[in-house]
Scaffold this active site. Structure first.
Site, short mmCIF file in Angstrom:
data_model
loop_
_atom_site.label_atom_id
_atom_site.label_comp_id
_atom_site.label_asym_id
_atom_site.label_seq_id
_atom_site.Cartn_x
_atom_site.Cartn_y
_atom_site.Cartn_z
CD1 TRP A 345 1.02 -0.13 2.91
CD2 TRP A 345 -0.76 0.99 3.64
NE1 TRP A 345 1.30 0.29 4.18
CE2 TRP A 345 0.22 0.98 4.67
CE3 TRP A 345 -1.97 1.65 3.89
CZ2 TRP A 345 0.03 1.60 5.90
CZ3 TRP A 345 -2.15 2.26 5.13
CH2 TRP A 345 -1.16 2.23 6.11
CG ASP A 346 4.96 0.84 0.91
OD1 ASP A 346 4.33 -0.23 1.05
OD2 ASP A 346 5.88 1.18 1.66
CD GLU A 484 2.39 -4.24 8.53
OE1 GLU A 484 3.53 -4.42 8.99
OE2 GLU A 484 2.17 -3.99 7.35
CE LYS A 604 6.28 -3.27 11.17
NZ LYS A 604 6.08 -4.22 10.08
CD GLN A 605 3.19 0.28 9.96
OE1 GLN A 605 4.08 0.88 9.41
NE2 GLN A 605 2.61 -0.79 9.41
#
Length: 789
Positions: A345-346, A484, A604-605
């Site tokens: 999805w970057d 994630e 995680k983010q």
């Protein structure tokens, strides 16, 4: 970093992989890592060349299972060129005495220069200077100029150049249990006294690769062929202080290329017609100069220097040449083999930047997704749903490429991988379709391919939503969010989480935009879509209902990452930091301890905070209002604070998103996270990952932070909306953009003054909307707008 140069002094074997990634040269069609030409792949060096969209699928035995993986292929190595004194060993920095070593990446020129002085004993020093380019004007060409100077002595120098087809994919240590032998049927030959060729094909995708190399020097060239290697040799005569030059020109084609009959013939023909190094360099410099003008960026200080490097690597991966290719956005660029070269999805972090500079590239990247729409619809049908379910990881044909097992390097265990449940990738694609069309004014794409994708993604979300009588709301169950870390509830037998806030809010946004688009379509086109998709009034009513009733969980007046998040345990963050230092990959640490991150309020983010990245405060409040929920400034502030203290930043994207959100919230700590995003790859903050390939999303995202994040720039309703935020560390900056047919609109912010220069043209005026006024700027006009304090 000095202005437009990126320089490494001294030879440091431990840093070589990192340098190779950051010194990669490319042109959007292919890229080659910045490895030294005399060094082969080993634990220190990893030369690699990657062609955009060139994938191959292999099956490996892992942990008692057969695992299938598709990889971006490391194609034959065109770099090899080494030298030695007659009868002596080949000279490399690992085996000879190095007096001086310097590598310089010239960003403006797209040129990698190396200088090495070897001490050969007895006051004999050999200077090696090389200049390397991957041609930005002709995407199939590359060249290496080598200059050798004998300092204080006379000698003969043996030179060997080669094309090496014996390469494998071995650039990522944790993949080495997997089969990496992607090339087969390697043959070599001679096309002319100074030209050799190599051809091969990939083992399962059957992509044919042709490569040809021409060697030019003041000495006769001898040819020698070994299995999988075409070798050229010559002997130079060096007088004291004199310099001898050897030029290696290479052409690369694959059977995926348009307008060719055979890749080997095309490569031989192209290298035969290629001019000499000086002329190649001149046209290469012109092409780069044009790119830099279109992507003009003026940011002072170290931040500006790093942004230039980031922009350089974005342009090398996704250049105007990409517009002619069927490729997506490889998350790690064309710079290495991490993530197997897959498309995630970057693009959500990349296309918003490209939309305003290279819209033709954005359109091509969206067409990659459209060509795989049928595959996404088939994936949705396979799980009993309507619409399009795009894969979390995509490669050649759009099937799900996410691995079913992943290795935890800390524990050495292979574990189930449930990241394919990140269905929110569909919302990212829809968001990019909408943003591209708003920024470019491309109504044709929006009404055709864009509409087809947007409607099928909306259909998937509506069909995924289940009505809960108790809540009186729709719910989306069994997903994984951007975080994630959390893939399941503690002790649950099945993976997946319910009502991930980011997933549900973006799904509501997609449904609302799809309804808006259906209403705005010209009637003949609407009729075509209805006939092709079976869309009816009842389905549209469902979309309307779901878009207003999707459940968004809260706990303690904070948006919950997912239903039940507030019931998870708190982690001893200080304790883990004391024990481990770097806890970015907290999931691996806990798994190695026999624990799981699923038990804790630890991310995680950015997950929930991604909403503040995608949507302005006003738009986000409107989305929650549409859902019948109130999101005031206090709730959002508490939400930001909550996750700020519970995120380990195990992704380079996390610092970027946090910096963006905090800047928009006018928070003092914003610059800390902006700095982390800027430093992510150059300082290798993720601990060795940059050597496996740069993080393209984070690099492009830092550019977009200046372009949209700090300016509050939005393209909607046929206007440029601006709401700049003061960031003390970056109070003066400027950039150019392309908007609705206007080439080179320049924006400059100097503290309280915003200057907008519209170039002369026959395009329509630009409406500029600030929080307190609207300004209309004609082509050729410059607006100087004083901002409120």
């Amino acid at each position: 970093m000095t202005g437009w140069s990126w320089e490494y002094e001294g030879y440091e074997p431990a840093d070589e992989r990192l340098r190779e990634s950051l010194c990669t040269l490319g042109n959007g069609y292919f890229a080659t890592r910045g490895a030294l030409p005399e060094c082969s792949a080993d634990e220190i060096h990893y030369p690699g060349t990657y062609v955009a969209g060139c994938y191959n699928r292999l099956t490996s035995g892992v942990a008692g299972r057969q695992v299938e993986n598709e990889d971006m292929v490391n194609v034959p190595n065109w770099l090899p060129l080494r030298v030695r004194l007659p009868g002596g060993p080949w000279l490399t920095p690992d085996t000879a005495t190095v007096v001086e070593h310097c590598e310089t990446l010239h960003l403006l020129a797209g040129l990698l220069e190396r200088r090495t002085r070897y001490d050969l004993g007895g006051d004999r020093v050999l200077m090696v200077r090389q200049q390397r380019l991957v041609h930005m004007a002709d995407p199939h060409l590359a060249a290496l100029r080598s200059e050798f100077t004998a300092e204080g002595f006379a000698t003969e120098l043996e030179v060997e150049a080669a094309l090496d087809g014996g390469v494998t994919n071995a650039g990522v240590a944790r993949y080495r249990d997997l089969d990496g032998r992607h090339l087969t049927h390697v043959h070599t030959g001679t096309a002319a006294p100074d030209t050799v060729w190599l051809r091969c094909r990939t083992r399962t995708s059957d992509i044919r690769i042709g490569m040809a190399a021409r060697l030019t020097a003041e000495a006769p060239v001898a040819v020698h062929h070994e299995p999988a290697r075409a070798i050229q040799r010559l002997t130079l005569r060096l007088d004291p202080g004199s310099t001898a030059t050897v030029d290696k020109t290479v052409a690369l084609h694959t059977s995926r290329d348009p307008a060719i009959s055979d890749p080997l013939y095309a490569a031989v023909d192209r290298v035969d017609r290629a001019p000499g190094f000086e002329e190649l360099l001149e046209s290469h410099l012109t092409a780069w100069d044009q790119l830099w003008r279109r992507a003009e960026l003026d940011v002072p200080g170290e931040a500006g220097d790093i942004l230039h490097l980031h922009l350089f690597h974005v342009l090398q991966t996704l250049s105007p040449h990409t517009a002619d290719l069927d490729v997506g956005v490889p998350a790690r660029g064309l710079h290495g083999e991490a993530y197997r070269g897959h498309v995630f999805w970057d693009e959500l972090f990349v296309l918003p930047y490209l939309d305003l500079h290279f819209p033709e590239v954005s359109r091509a990247l969206l067409r990659y997704r459209h060509r795989r729409l049928d595959q996404a619809c088939a994936a949705a049908r396979a799980v009993g749903r309507r619409g399009a379910m795009y894969p979390w990881q995509s490669g050649s044909d759009g099937r799900e490429e996410t691995q079913k097992l992943h290795l935890n390097p800390r524990s050495g265990r292979w574990l189930p991988d449930h990241s394919r449940l990140q269905y929110h990738v569909g919302s990212a694609i829809a968001y990019n379709v909408w943003q591209y069309c708003q920024a470019s004014g491309d109504a044709e794409f929006l009404h055709t391919k864009g509409a087809e994708m947007l409607l099928q993604i909306a259909r998937f979300w509506a069909d995924s939503a289940v009505y809960d009588e108790r809540l009186g709301r729709h719910r989306i169950k069994g997903v994984v969010g951007p975080d994630e870390y959390h893939e399941a509830y503690p002790d649950a037998r099945e993976p997946g989480l319910d009502d991930n806030a980011y997933t549900n809010v973006t799904a509501a946004w997609v449904l609302a935009r799809a309804l808006e688009l259906v209403e705005a379509l010209p009637e003949p086109r609407r009729r075509e879509l209805v006939e092709r998709t079976g869309l009816d009034g009842g389905e549209l009513e469902l979309w309307e209902d779901v878009s207003r009733t999707l459940h968004v969980p809260f706990h303690n007046d904070v948006i919950s990452q997912f239903e039940g998040y507030g019931d998870l345990a708190e982690l001893d963050w200080d304790g883990y930091r004391k024990r481990y230092g770097d806890i970015r990959r907290l999931d691996r640490i806990l798994e190695a301890e026999g624990d799981t991150v699923n038990r804790y309020q630890a991310s995680k983010q950015a997950d929930v905070l991604m909403l503040g990245y995608l949507f302005s405060p006003a738009e986000l409040q409107g989305l929650f209002g549409r859902l019948g929920l109130r999101l005031d400034e206090g709730t959002w502030r508490r939400t930001v604070d909550h996750y700020l203290h519970r995120t380990s930043h195990g992704s380079t994207l996390s610092g970027l998103v946090h910096g963006w959100v905090l800047a928009r919230a006018r928070r003092a700590e914003a610059w800390k996270y902006c700095q982390e995003a800027l430093q992510g790859d150059i300082a290798d903050l993720q601990g060795g990952t940059t050597g496996e390939g740069i993080h393209l999303g984070a690099m492009a995202g830092t550019l977009d932070l200046v372009q949209r994040g700090l300016t509050g720039l939005e393209t909607r309703g046929g206007a440029l909306w601006l709401d700049p935020v003061p960031l003390p560390e970056l109070s003066s900056y400027g950039f150019a953009l392309r908007y609705h047919g206007h080439w080179g609109v320049r924006l400059r912010l100097e503290r309280e003054l915003l200057q907008i220069e519209v170039p002369s043209s026959n395009a329509s005026p630009i409406d500029v909307r600030l929080p307190d006024r609207t300004v209309c700027l004609e082509p050729g006009e410059t607006g100087r707008l004083l901002l409120p304090e």
